[in-house]
Structure formats: C-alpha cells, structure tokens
Scaffold this active site. Structure first.
Site, mmCIF file in Angstrom:
data_model
loop_
_atom_site.group_PDB
_atom_site.id
_atom_site.type_symbol
_atom_site.label_atom_id
_atom_site.label_comp_id
_atom_site.label_asym_id
_atom_site.label_seq_id
_atom_site.Cartn_x
_atom_site.Cartn_y
_atom_site.Cartn_z
ATOM 1 N N ARG A 106 -53.671 -23.989 30.145
ATOM 2 C CA ARG A 106 -52.525 -23.481 29.400
ATOM 3 C C ARG A 106 -52.153 -24.435 28.266
ATOM 4 N NH1 ARG A 106 -49.127 -20.390 32.489
ATOM 5 N NH2 ARG A 106 -49.256 -21.906 34.157
ATOM 6 N N TYR A 107 -52.180 -25.730 28.562
ATOM 7 C CA TYR A 107 -51.841 -26.753 27.575
ATOM 8 C C TYR A 107 -53.139 -27.372 27.071
ATOM 9 C CZ TYR A 107 -47.343 -26.656 30.129
ATOM 10 O OH TYR A 107 -46.175 -26.286 30.736
ATOM 11 N N ARG A 110 -54.586 -30.707 29.246
ATOM 12 C CA ARG A 110 -54.718 -30.773 30.697
ATOM 13 C C ARG A 110 -55.018 -29.402 31.292
ATOM 14 N NH1 ARG A 110 -49.684 -30.932 28.637
ATOM 15 N NH2 ARG A 110 -47.837 -30.398 29.835
ATOM 16 N N CYS A 119 -53.459 -23.936 52.509
ATOM 17 C CA CYS A 119 -52.428 -24.963 52.557
ATOM 18 C C CYS A 119 -52.170 -25.289 54.031
ATOM 19 C CB CYS A 119 -51.133 -24.452 51.931
ATOM 20 S SG CYS A 119 -51.237 -24.226 50.138
ATOM 21 N N CYS A 123 -45.248 -22.070 52.335
ATOM 22 C CA CYS A 123 -43.838 -22.083 51.947
ATOM 23 C C CYS A 123 -43.426 -20.662 51.618
ATOM 24 C CB CYS A 123 -43.638 -22.976 50.732
ATOM 25 S SG CYS A 123 -44.209 -24.661 51.010
ATOM 26 N N CYS A 126 -43.299 -19.734 47.794
ATOM 27 C CA CYS A 126 -44.446 -20.138 46.967
ATOM 28 C C CYS A 126 -44.679 -19.182 45.804
ATOM 29 C CB CYS A 126 -45.700 -20.182 47.837
ATOM 30 S SG CYS A 126 -47.186 -20.623 46.902
ATOM 31 N N ARG A 128 -47.472 -19.007 44.256
ATOM 32 C CA ARG A 128 -48.862 -18.522 44.342
ATOM 33 C C ARG A 128 -49.091 -17.809 45.666
ATOM 34 N NH1 ARG A 128 -51.022 -23.552 42.057
ATOM 35 N NH2 ARG A 128 -50.895 -23.260 39.814
ATOM 36 N N ASP A 287 -39.394 -19.904 40.936
ATOM 37 C CA ASP A 287 -40.087 -18.884 40.146
ATOM 38 C C ASP A 287 -39.813 -17.479 40.678
ATOM 39 O OD1 ASP A 287 -41.443 -20.567 38.264
ATOM 40 O OD2 ASP A 287 -42.741 -21.229 39.915
ATOM 41 N N ASP A 324 -40.571 -22.744 34.551
ATOM 42 C CA ASP A 324 -41.890 -22.292 34.114
ATOM 43 C C ASP A 324 -41.678 -20.874 33.571
ATOM 44 O OD1 ASP A 324 -44.711 -22.226 33.827
ATOM 45 O OD2 ASP A 324 -44.859 -23.547 35.565
ATOM 46 N N LYS A 331 -43.916 -24.874 30.955
ATOM 47 C CA LYS A 331 -42.679 -25.424 31.524
ATOM 48 C C LYS A 331 -41.823 -26.046 30.415
ATOM 49 C CE LYS A 331 -45.024 -26.754 35.792
ATOM 50 N NZ LYS A 331 -46.387 -26.382 35.326
#
Ligand SMILES: *Cc1c(COP(=O)(O)O)cnc(C)c1O
Length: 361
Positions: A106-107, A110, A119, A123, A126, A128, A287, A324, A331
């Site tokens: 995206r950037y 990075r 995981c 959570c 989450c 994702r 999010d 975000d 972000k």
C-alpha cells in the site's frame, strides 16, 4: 539463552490437565467459560468466525464477571451476528493493494508479508476475521518464493512487515528460512513482526524461535495487547526473553468498547507495556469488520481518552491514535490536536495560549 518460564496463574476451575486450546463453544462450555443457554447462538457465531482461546487465557477469565475484558476479546458473542451496513469483509482494503498472494503493498517503502493464516487465538474484533482461521489459505512453498521474489524485485521496499495470521505461529525452521531470505535482500533494512503470541501463548517463545529471529538486519516485534491483565508472569518472561535477544518491542492496541475504553484502563495498559520495555506505538480505532459494532467507540470518544492521558501519563506511554481509512487509503493519526484557532495552542488541562507566528527573517 535459557528461556525463563514462570507458571501461568491458575484459578482451578477444572482446567488442570486440559491444556489444549479451546476451539468450539462446547469446549468453552466444558471449561466453564460460557453458560449452556448460550450454546446454540454461539454455535452459529462459530460457524461464521473461527474460535480459539488458549488455556492460559481461559484461566484469566473470571466467569463470575459478565463484563470480563479478557472474555470479551476472545469468547464469541451473540452480537457478532448483527452485521451493519457500513461493515465490510475487507475493511481496510487489503485486497485492492495485493499485487500477488501474501503481499499487501500500500505504501511505497514497506509491504505486508502474510505467510501464515492461523493465530493462537481469534480476537472477536479482528479486521481480518474473514481470511484468518483454520480453514484459511496459507502460502505454499512456491507462493512464498514468489512473494519474496516480489520484495527482491522492488528496490523501494525498505521494510517487510510479517503479519497474517500470526507469524510467530510458524515453526521456527520455517520462520528462520523467511528471516534469512529477507535479510539477504540488500534493500530490506527492517523486518517487523506483528504478534499476539508473547501474551496469549508465551510457551511458544522458545530459544529455538528466538534463534530464528536472529539477523544482522533490524528486527522488531510489535506486540498486540489490549488489557494489562494479559501480561501474566509467563507473558512477562516471554517478552523479557525477546528483549534480551536484542529485539526492540513496540505495542499496538485496538480501542475496544468494554475492554479498554477507559482512561484508567488505558493508563494501566500503556504503563504495563512501558514497564516491560515495550513502547506503545499505535492505538487503533476499531475497524469496520463485520459483526464488530459492539466493540466500536466513536472517534470523539477515542480523542477524549487520548486527551485524558496527555500530560498526566509519561510521554513514553502515549501511542499515536490512528484510523485505517476504509478502501485501502492507509493509516492516519486522528488526533486530538492541540492547535486551537490561528496562533493559539491548547495545553493538556484545556487552557489556551498564544504562540507567535514565525517571524520574517
Ligand atoms: C498498517 C500497514 C502498514 C504499516 O504501517 P505503519 O504506519 O508503518 O505501521 C504497512 N502496510 C499496510 C498495508 C498496512 O495496512
């Protein structure tokens, strides 16, 4: 280096001997974490979104407390089936910025590299949640080679962020191969891993795993932690062993209603992190993931919390509050900001003061 291990505190609710991760509502019922009357609804939630609660976390839950902040983060909730119109399956637009499987670029400087799809815990908030889980799609060897090839071919990539899925769920041998391959790319200066493992499954932080992270490049571990109670003695020992291996640690926290949307709770959390040599980096506004409305606060509430901390709590304990932007726009810090009207600046108590404009030279 020998890993220091501390016993996880036990509350003695019949979990002794049952050290497996709890992966279904019926397992949560057997462990005394939920009541039987919730089972049918929670089975419907579990059919939609993966469930995993590690035994150490299950023991941290106080079943007598209906508002327990650990349970709220990990135990499925009936309200996850309430999906509102603004919620999205891909809330921060990863897909649009994925040039090939496992990479999000995206950037310019990075990329995210997502080698794992599982995981240690799932959570409930989450972002994702649609793509991680036991049924998810990990990278096979050829796909991982292609992802690393993309990084090699893009000289503007200065930093690689391993996320996922939790990258510390990878076997040390596989993780070592990835760290080695990334380290061999000249333009990659920094490798960053985002993980919840040190607090939710600290036994995974072994000498072998730390050896896999040993590289000449700068490698950072960003710990995801949302409540001071997550830092059990075993978690503290795991974090200490990471820092002693020469790996700087940063903290990221999601602002969550009923978990940490309180100035005293956030103060305790950020002080706990700093006292464990973990610098709070980001406080994420929650999010717009599907079925997570019961966790979201308003941005104004988040700004008020940040204001309550500024000036009253050490600057080391102040993360940047970020949003975000849906659609993949990245972000941005969302305040609060202390420049009142033109030429005026506000102090942490709310008083305003004139600050002279830059003199002409
Ligand atoms: C969050 C994120 C990053 C990392 O952002 P930083 O502000 O450097 O922490 C990088 N790429 C993507 C796609 C992200 O979502």
């Amino acid at each position: 280096m020998a890993l220091e291990r501390a016993a996880i505190p036990r509350r003695g609710r019949g979990l002794e001997g049952a050290r497996a991760t709890l992966r279904s509502p019926s397992a949560l019922l057997d462990a005394g974490v939920i009541e039987a009357d919730r089972l049918p609804a929670l089975e419907r939630v579990a059919a939609e979104f993966a469930v995993a609660v590690t035994p150490g976390l299950a023991e941290l839950i106080d079943p007598a407390d209906p508002a327990d902040p650990i349970a709220r983060q990990f135990v499925p909730d009936e309200r996850e089936l309430e999906i509102s119109a603004e919620e999205q399956a891909d809330p921060i637009g990863d897909e649009a910025f994925s040039p090939l499987k496992g990479i999000v670029h995206r950037y310019p400087d990075r990329v995210l590299l997502k080698p794992a799809h599982v995981c240690p815990v799932y959570c409930r908030f989450c972002f994702r949640r649609e793509v991680v889980g036991p049924g998810g799609d990990a990278l096979d060897a050829a796909e991982l080679d292609a992802a690393i090839g993309y990084i090699r071919d893009h000289a503007e990539i200065w930093e690689v962020i391993l996320t996922g899925g939790d990258p510390l769920m990878l076997a040390p041998r596989r993780l070592a191969a990835i760290v080695e391959a990334l380290s061999a790319i000249e333009h990659v200066a920094v490798i960053r891993l985002h993980s919840r493992v040190p607090v939710v499954d600290p036994a995974r932080i072994t000498a072998e795993l730390l050896a896999a992270l040993d590289t000449e490049k700068a490698l950072y571990v960003v710990l995801h932690s949302n409540h001071a109670r997550e830092m059990t003695p075993a978690a503290a020992a795991a974090c200490r062993s990471i820092v002693r291996a020469g790996i700087p640690m940063l903290g990221q926290t999601v602002l969550l209603k009923g978990v940490n949307d309180d100035a005293a709770v956030l103060t305790e959390l950020f002080r706990m992190l700093v006292a464990h040599r973990i610098k709070p980096y980001y406080l994420h506004h929650a999010d717009l993931a599907r079925g997570t409305g019961h966790f979201r606060t308003s941005i104004e509430a988040g700004q008020a919390l940040m204001r309550a901390l500024r000036g009253r709590v050490s600057g080391l304990c102040q993360p940047t509050y970020v949003l975000d932007i849906p659609g993949g726009h990245g972000k941005v810090p969302i305040g609060p900001d202390y420049l009142a009207e033109a030429g005026m600046v506000e102090d942490y108590r709310g008083g305003t003061h004139a600050y002279p404009p830059k003199a002409e030279t």
